[in-house]
Design an enzyme around this catalytic site. Sequence first.
Site, PDB file in Angstrom:
ATOM      1  N   GLU A  52       0.838  -1.208   0.000  1.00 26.25           N
ATOM      2  CA  GLU A  52       0.000   0.000   0.000  1.00 26.25           C
ATOM      3  C   GLU A  52       0.865   1.245   0.000  1.00 26.25           C
ATOM      4  O   GLU A  52       1.870   1.314   0.712  1.00 26.25           O
ATOM      5  CB  GLU A  52      -0.923  -0.001   1.224  1.00 26.25           C
ATOM      6  CG  GLU A  52      -2.204  -0.766   0.933  1.00 26.25           C
ATOM      7  CD  GLU A  52      -2.899  -1.250   2.179  1.00 26.25           C
ATOM      8  OE1 GLU A  52      -2.253  -1.966   2.960  1.00 26.25           O
ATOM      9  OE2 GLU A  52      -4.085  -0.917   2.349  1.00 26.25           O
ATOM     10  N   ASP A 196     -11.529   7.862 -22.186  1.00 20.86           N
ATOM     11  CA  ASP A 196     -11.367   6.442 -21.847  1.00 20.86           C
ATOM     12  C   ASP A 196     -11.004   5.716 -23.141  1.00 20.86           C
ATOM     13  O   ASP A 196     -11.848   5.528 -24.011  1.00 20.86           O
ATOM     14  CB  ASP A 196     -12.687   5.915 -21.260  1.00 20.86           C
ATOM     15  CG  ASP A 196     -12.645   4.418 -20.979  1.00 20.86           C
ATOM     16  OD1 ASP A 196     -11.683   3.745 -21.394  1.00 20.86           O
ATOM     17  OD2 ASP A 196     -13.600   3.917 -20.347  1.00 20.86           O
ATOM     18  N   THR A 222      -7.966   0.448 -20.016  1.00 19.89           N
ATOM     19  CA  THR A 222      -7.655  -0.912 -19.593  1.00 19.89           C
ATOM     20  C   THR A 222      -6.409  -1.334 -20.361  1.00 19.89           C
ATOM     21  O   THR A 222      -6.005  -0.665 -21.322  1.00 19.89           O
ATOM     22  CB  THR A 222      -8.817  -1.884 -19.875  1.00 19.89           C
ATOM     23  OG1 THR A 222      -9.216  -1.733 -21.242  1.00 19.89           O
ATOM     24  CG2 THR A 222      -9.998  -1.618 -18.963  1.00 19.89           C
ATOM     25  N   LYS A 225      -6.918  -5.056 -23.878  1.00 20.65           N
ATOM     26  CA  LYS A 225      -7.642  -5.147 -25.171  1.00 20.65           C
ATOM     27  C   LYS A 225      -6.614  -5.033 -26.299  1.00 20.65           C
ATOM     28  O   LYS A 225      -5.778  -5.926 -26.427  1.00 20.65           O
ATOM     29  CB  LYS A 225      -8.733  -4.086 -25.205  1.00 20.65           C
ATOM     30  CG  LYS A 225      -9.758  -4.288 -24.075  1.00 20.65           C
ATOM     31  CD  LYS A 225     -10.918  -3.323 -24.156  1.00 20.65           C
ATOM     32  CE  LYS A 225     -11.984  -3.638 -23.134  1.00 20.65           C
ATOM     33  NZ  LYS A 225     -11.826  -2.915 -21.857  1.00 20.65           N
TER      34      LYS A 225
END
Length: 410
Positions: A52, A196, A222, A225
Amino acid sequence: MALKEIDSEIYKAIESETFRQRNSLELIASENFSSKAILEAQGSVMQNKYAEGYPHKRYYGGCEFMDKVEELAMKRAKKLFGCEHVNVQPLSGVPANMAAYFSLAEFGDTIMGLELSHGGHLSHGHWISFSAKWFKSVHYQVDSKTEVIDYEVLRKLAKQEHPKIIVSGASAYPRTLHFDKFKEICDEVDAYHIADISHIAGLVAVGLHPSPVPYADIVTTTTHKTLRGPRSAIIMCKEKWAKSVDRMVFPGIHGGPHMHTIAAKAVCFKEALSPEFKLYQRQILNNAKTIEMELKRYGYRLVAGGTDTHLLLVDLRNKKITGKEAEEALGKVSITVNRNTIPYDPQKPFIASGIRIGTPAVTTRGMKEPEMKKICKLIDEVITHPDDEKVLEKVKNGIKELCDSFPLYV
Ligand code: DSN
């Protein structure tokens, strides 16, 4: 002990999925096959570690190799996309968008994104998603004739609604997105611009689709893809948003980062910086163009008249078959596509009038224009004879031959 001995059920399921991926034709536009190197990093001991915080500012001891991995991932992502700052910790696309929105807006502010049935994404303000429950959502659509975004209509809507954020980007939009025009409109109405680029990230990375990086406050994507990395996401932004993005990702939304996936993302960015990756992306486009030409030759109507990207939306209404029926018939012969609504679709989303076809995965297997022509012929045979067992069997054999000629994970 090996997985095979410890858990034969899971082992068998993984073996069966490997067999399925090897022996079917993957045409889902959002899927791809990561390299063995990426799978190796993803399946490594990095997953055992809590880290973290951020490099050199962790809340746990023993993070020296975590720092190395995260810094490499950041450095490579910055080089790949030319962004000022990047956060490589987001777990996936929706949490990345959530962090991006909350970095710039408050509960109840208005966000404006492309409607899902016009090619947008759930997290761009669909009523069922957090993005409409926690924000006021307004949607823009594509033009009913051209089936592309009309930037003048978008401008008018923005002037009327005064959104805090305009979201550019889509998951079923086959044409080029003009991020410079989004920026112009955002400036006129004093809105932030979040792009995005999940679907087109690979194309953007190599300059085969315009980049939003100069034109957006924040860019999310992302990584699995067209970018062909692990199932995950990143957030890029201007330096002035770096602090708010980082704080929103951790501790705002996430706990411990998935360091094994960050390691795999670093490998993905290294691969994407290679000259071969540009050739790969070019072939994705050439393959999509070939499918466009062939399907038109077989009398199919393509939404927006065709494609500039890795995906095509096929309107099946003149073929007297729904998207759902086509998806199922193609599934029987091991061709995987997804049913998709077309703009202004008369059918419900569960049935849909179209299918979405994408070329990233078959291109990874090495398939080129001649194979795309074969694939279109086989698709047409299924769609015109969905109940003819003899035709289906012949097509299934054709698919098997294709898959055998382009082996996967050998
Ligand atoms: N579900 C993805 C797609 O198929 O486009 C987007 O998240």
